[in-house]
Write a protein that holds these residues in place. Structure first.
Motif, PDB file in Angstrom:
ATOM      1  N   MET A  96      12.214   2.349  14.576  1.00  0.00           N
ATOM      2  CA  MET A  96      11.559   2.301  15.887  1.00  0.00           C
ATOM      3  C   MET A  96      12.471   2.985  16.893  1.00  0.00           C
ATOM      4  N   PRO A  97      11.887   3.750  17.833  1.00  0.00           N
ATOM      5  CA  PRO A  97      12.754   4.370  18.840  1.00  0.00           C
ATOM      6  C   PRO A  97      13.518   3.286  19.607  1.00  0.00           C
ATOM      7  N   GLY A  98      14.793   3.526  19.838  1.00  0.00           N
ATOM      8  CA  GLY A  98      15.572   2.578  20.627  1.00  0.00           C
ATOM      9  C   GLY A  98      16.259   1.483  19.820  1.00  0.00           C
ATOM     10  N   TYR A  99      15.998   1.423  18.514  1.00  0.00           N
ATOM     11  CA  TYR A  99      16.629   0.399  17.682  1.00  0.00           C
ATOM     12  C   TYR A  99      17.531   1.067  16.642  1.00  0.00           C
ATOM     13  N   ASP A 100      18.652   0.432  16.329  1.00  0.00           N
ATOM     14  CA  ASP A 100      19.560   1.035  15.355  1.00  0.00           C
ATOM     15  C   ASP A 100      19.334   0.501  13.942  1.00  0.00           C
ATOM     16  N   SER A 101      18.354  -0.400  13.774  1.00  0.00           N
ATOM     17  CA  SER A 101      18.010  -0.840  12.419  1.00  0.00           C
ATOM     18  C   SER A 101      16.486  -0.823  12.310  1.00  0.00           C
ATOM     19  N   LYS A 102      15.987  -1.015  11.090  1.00  0.00           N
ATOM     20  CA  LYS A 102      14.527  -1.100  10.951  1.00  0.00           C
ATOM     21  C   LYS A 102      14.030  -2.380  11.630  1.00  0.00           C
ATOM     22  N   VAL A 103      12.786  -2.347  12.077  1.00  0.00           N
ATOM     23  CA  VAL A 103      12.213  -3.490  12.787  1.00  0.00           C
ATOM     24  C   VAL A 103      10.866  -3.816  12.151  1.00  0.00           C
ATOM     25  N   ILE A 104      10.549  -5.110  12.029  1.00  0.00           N
ATOM     26  CA  ILE A 104       9.209  -5.511  11.581  1.00  0.00           C
ATOM     27  C   ILE A 104       8.522  -6.238  12.734  1.00  0.00           C
ATOM     28  N   MET A 105       7.247  -5.932  12.931  1.00  0.00           N
ATOM     29  CA  MET A 105       6.508  -6.539  14.033  1.00  0.00           C
ATOM     30  C   MET A 105       5.171  -7.048  13.513  1.00  0.00           C
ATOM     31  N   ALA A 106       4.851  -8.286  13.839  1.00  0.00           N
ATOM     32  CA  ALA A 106       3.577  -8.865  13.437  1.00  0.00           C
ATOM     33  C   ALA A 106       2.809  -9.255  14.678  1.00  0.00           C
ATOM     34  N   ALA A 107       1.590  -8.748  14.806  1.00  0.00           N
ATOM     35  CA  ALA A 107       0.731  -9.128  15.924  1.00  0.00           C
ATOM     36  C   ALA A 107      -0.674  -8.650  15.613  1.00  0.00           C
ATOM     37  N   GLY A 108      -1.623  -9.528  15.699  1.00  0.00           N
ATOM     38  CA  GLY A 108      -3.017  -9.141  15.548  1.00  0.00           C
ATOM     39  C   GLY A 108      -3.723  -9.583  16.809  1.00  0.00           C
ATOM     40  N   ASN A 109      -3.683  -8.706  17.818  1.00  0.00           N
ATOM     41  CA  ASN A 109      -4.006  -9.130  19.180  1.00  0.00           C
ATOM     42  C   ASN A 109      -5.333  -8.608  19.705  1.00  0.00           C
ATOM     43  N   PHE A 110      -5.870  -9.314  20.679  1.00  0.00           N
ATOM     44  CA  PHE A 110      -7.015  -8.808  21.434  1.00  0.00           C
ATOM     45  C   PHE A 110      -6.537  -7.750  22.432  1.00  0.00           C
ATOM     46  N   ILE A 111      -5.370  -7.997  23.036  1.00  0.00           N
ATOM     47  CA  ILE A 111      -4.775  -7.053  23.982  1.00  0.00           C
ATOM     48  C   ILE A 111      -3.551  -6.439  23.289  1.00  0.00           C
ATOM     49  N   SER A 112      -3.544  -5.134  23.126  1.00  0.00           N
ATOM     50  CA  SER A 112      -2.481  -4.479  22.367  1.00  0.00           C
ATOM     51  C   SER A 112      -1.095  -4.793  22.933  1.00  0.00           C
TER      52      SER A 112
ATOM     53  N   ALA B 199      -2.413 -14.611   9.901  1.00  0.00           N
ATOM     54  CA  ALA B 199      -3.050 -15.697  10.654  1.00  0.00           C
ATOM     55  C   ALA B 199      -3.797 -15.186  11.886  1.00  0.00           C
ATOM     56  N   SER B 200      -3.789 -13.860  12.121  1.00  0.00           N
ATOM     57  CA  SER B 200      -4.330 -13.307  13.368  1.00  0.00           C
ATOM     58  C   SER B 200      -5.852 -13.236  13.380  1.00  0.00           C
ATOM     59  N   PRO B 201      -6.454 -13.320  14.557  1.00  0.00           N
ATOM     60  CA  PRO B 201      -7.902 -13.163  14.656  1.00  0.00           C
ATOM     61  C   PRO B 201      -8.339 -11.701  14.514  1.00  0.00           C
ATOM     62  N   VAL B 202      -7.426 -10.778  14.817  1.00  0.00           N
ATOM     63  CA  VAL B 202      -7.708  -9.343  14.744  1.00  0.00           C
ATOM     64  C   VAL B 202      -6.672  -8.735  13.796  1.00  0.00           C
ATOM     65  N   ASP B 203      -7.070  -7.818  12.934  1.00  0.00           N
ATOM     66  CA  ASP B 203      -6.121  -7.159  12.006  1.00  0.00           C
ATOM     67  C   ASP B 203      -5.410  -8.137  11.069  1.00  0.00           C
ATOM     68  N   SER B 204      -6.111  -9.194  10.654  1.00  0.00           N
ATOM     69  CA  SER B 204      -5.487 -10.150   9.726  1.00  0.00           C
ATOM     70  C   SER B 204      -5.263  -9.505   8.365  1.00  0.00           C
ATOM     71  N   MET B 205      -6.034  -8.437   8.081  1.00  0.00           N
ATOM     72  CA  MET B 205      -5.903  -7.782   6.772  1.00  0.00           C
ATOM     73  C   MET B 205      -4.780  -6.760   6.753  1.00  0.00           C
ATOM     74  N   ALA B 206      -4.173  -6.473   7.889  1.00  0.00           N
ATOM     75  CA  ALA B 206      -3.068  -5.505   7.930  1.00  0.00           C
ATOM     76  C   ALA B 206      -1.797  -6.152   7.396  1.00  0.00           C
ATOM     77  N   MET B 207      -0.934  -5.346   6.801  1.00  0.00           N
ATOM     78  CA  MET B 207       0.318  -5.874   6.242  1.00  0.00           C
ATOM     79  C   MET B 207       1.499  -5.184   6.926  1.00  0.00           C
ATOM     80  N   PRO B 208       2.242  -5.909   7.754  1.00  0.00           N
ATOM     81  CA  PRO B 208       3.376  -5.257   8.424  1.00  0.00           C
ATOM     82  C   PRO B 208       4.581  -5.092   7.484  1.00  0.00           C
ATOM     83  N   TYR B 209       5.261  -3.958   7.620  1.00  0.00           N
ATOM     84  CA  TYR B 209       6.514  -3.692   6.898  1.00  0.00           C
ATOM     85  C   TYR B 209       7.565  -3.227   7.888  1.00  0.00           C
ATOM     86  N   PRO B 210       8.838  -3.422   7.575  1.00  0.00           N
ATOM     87  CA  PRO B 210       9.905  -2.931   8.461  1.00  0.00           C
ATOM     88  C   PRO B 210       9.896  -1.408   8.517  1.00  0.00           C
ATOM     89  N   ASP B 211      10.165  -0.863   9.693  1.00  0.00           N
ATOM     90  CA  ASP B 211      10.239   0.602   9.833  1.00  0.00           C
ATOM     91  C   ASP B 211      11.168   0.962  10.989  1.00  0.00           C
TER      92      ASP B 211
END
Ligand SMILES: *Cc1c(COP(=O)(O)O)cnc(C)c1O
Length: 425
Positions: A360-376, A346-358
């Motif tokens: 991440m430093p600092g987390y003890d389980s995989k994390v999924i993040m969705a954001a298609g932002n103007f400001i990173s 639904a994002s205005p930027v990077d709507s074609m990207a597909m997020p998957y869990p992976d």
């Protein structure tokens, strides 16, 4: 309208279901609009009283001496938050940096820091030294004490009183639940806690981590006794336009300490070029009340839809809100992944990207993040994230406009529906 959504792949079933739920939310949205209206006037009044002019929107380079717009913006923040002073800078890189700066500059070796509201935000663990780390407060001989909330989420006044001691110099209170399951605190509840702390120890400094809370109520923690409030400009007060930055607003002495730490003893607030960000800082602040309102409407809409589908949501759709974060316990990894992939699409930027869990430093389980932002990384923009572990809760926040927040929820729900992960009533 329906055809419009159809073009975006929203099915008749999801659209009809969501529209019906939306009908019930009119009175809630009216309340949110009233708060936005009040805060819009508060921001406007501050800008007018401080005589913001076209020249304020320009920037400086190099040392940044006599940066009119920077100094005036700090006055505007102090007006809005009713504080003696403020530090609002692009050199403050994020919320964690702003909080670390406020802590490190106002604590000295031998002092103790107290959190009377349980564990602070994840990134502060290394700042404080709860998790040992280079440069932490612990390394400088600053100790830390914590009093957890009672099981019902209220303050444990008996143990807070016991935890206060001669060394207690600073108390940190986090307004938003962040990514925990406790409730977020209302400003008035924070005010009661501050009154208690000041009664027991009048010289203690109280800092409130105000991240995600700004402009969700008509008053802020600085209106109820906080000596410092701290936040990120890529959340609520940047209004989606600030490309970087953080703020600290509070007592003159606290801000002085922070400024001498941010730049250098002797230099303080006098240096720090604003480069080209001031127009976006001002305009973002001007838009912030309505942007926060849009994000809140999205959060309430999500809560309504998912509680109707039988999921646990925090907060519920009829609770008074104190921040923009919505958590939905989706109970399976497949649902969490479908929800986040729907938000991304639904994002205005990077709507074609597909997020998957992976990992991440600092987390003890995989994390999924969705954001298609103007400001990173900006979480005032539509975004969702989730650790892939029990209870499979997704955290949803942001939405620069209400129609976009609404569309994000429709898209996420459509993804769940298509994959047969929910049944519509
Ligand atoms: C986001 C957040 C922070 C940290 O901000 P960053 O900009 O991500 O470093 C701290 N506290 C709370 C409650 C937050 O929501």
């Amino acid at each position: 309208m329906e055809n419009n959504y159809k073009e975006f792949g929203i099915s008749d079933e999801v659209y009809a279901f969501a529209e019906e739920k939306l009908n019930d939310l009119k009175p809630r949205f009216d309340e949110i609009d009233r708060i936005a209206e009040y805060n819009q006037m508060k921001v406007l009044k501050a800008m007018q009283d401080c005589q913001v002019s076209e020249a304020c929107l320009l920037g400086t380079t190099g040392y940044g001496y006599n940066d009119l717009g920077r100094d005036r913006l700090e006055e505007v923040y102090a007006h809005i938050f009713h504080t003696e002073d403020a530090l609002v800078r692009p050199q403050i890189t994020c919320g964690t940096h702003a909080l670390a700066l406020a802590l490190m500059s106002n604590l000295r070796p031998g002092d103790e820091l107290l959190s009377p509201v349980g564990k602070p935000y994840d990134t502060l663990e290394k700042v404080i030294g709860i998790t040992p780390h280079k440069g932490s407060l612990a390394e400088y001989g600053i100790t830390y004490r914590q009093v957890d909330l009672l099981p019902d989420g209220s303050f444990d006044y008996d143990n807070i009183e016991k935890a206060l001691n001669d060394k207690t110099k600073l108390v940190t209170i986090q307004r938003s639940k962040g990514y925990q399951t406790r409730p977020s605190f209302s400003v008035s509840a924070i005010g009661e806690l501050i009154a208690f702390l000041k009664e027991k120890k009048p010289d203690v400094t109280v800092m409130v981590d105000n991240c995600y809370g700004e402009f969700t109520e008509t008053i802020e923690p600085s209106d109820v006794g906080a000596d410092m409030i701290v936040g990120s400009l890529i959340k609520n007060p940047g209004g989606g336009l600030a490309p970087i930055g953080g703020y600290i607003a509070g007592k003159k002495e606290c801000i002085e300490n922070a400024a001498y730490r941010l730049t250098s003893p002797g230099l303080g607030k006098e240096v720090g070029a604003s480069l080209g960000v001031l127009k976006d800082f001002y305009q973002g602040l001007f838009l912030a009340p309505t942007v926060a309102a849009s994000a809140e409407k999205g959060a309430i809409f999500a809560a309504k839809i998912y509680e109707s589908l039988g999921f646990d949501v925090i907060p519920s759709s009829d609770e008074v809100r104190h921040d923009i974060i919505q958590s939905v316990v989706l109970k399976s990894a497949e649902r969490v992944i479908a929800f986040c992939q729907g938000i991304q699409s639904a994002s205005p930027v990077d709507s074609m990207a597909m997020p998957y869990p992976d990992d991440m430093p600092g987390y003890d389980s995989k994390v999924i993040m969705a954001a298609g932002n103007f400001i990173s990384g900006s979480s005032i923009e539509l975004s969702a994230d989730a650790p892939i572990r029990e209870p499979y809760a997704v955290y949803f926040q942001g939405g620069l406009t209400w129609p976009h927040a609404k569309f994000g929820i429709l898209r996420a729900t459509e993804e769940l529906f298509r994959r047969n992960l929910i049944e519509l009533p």
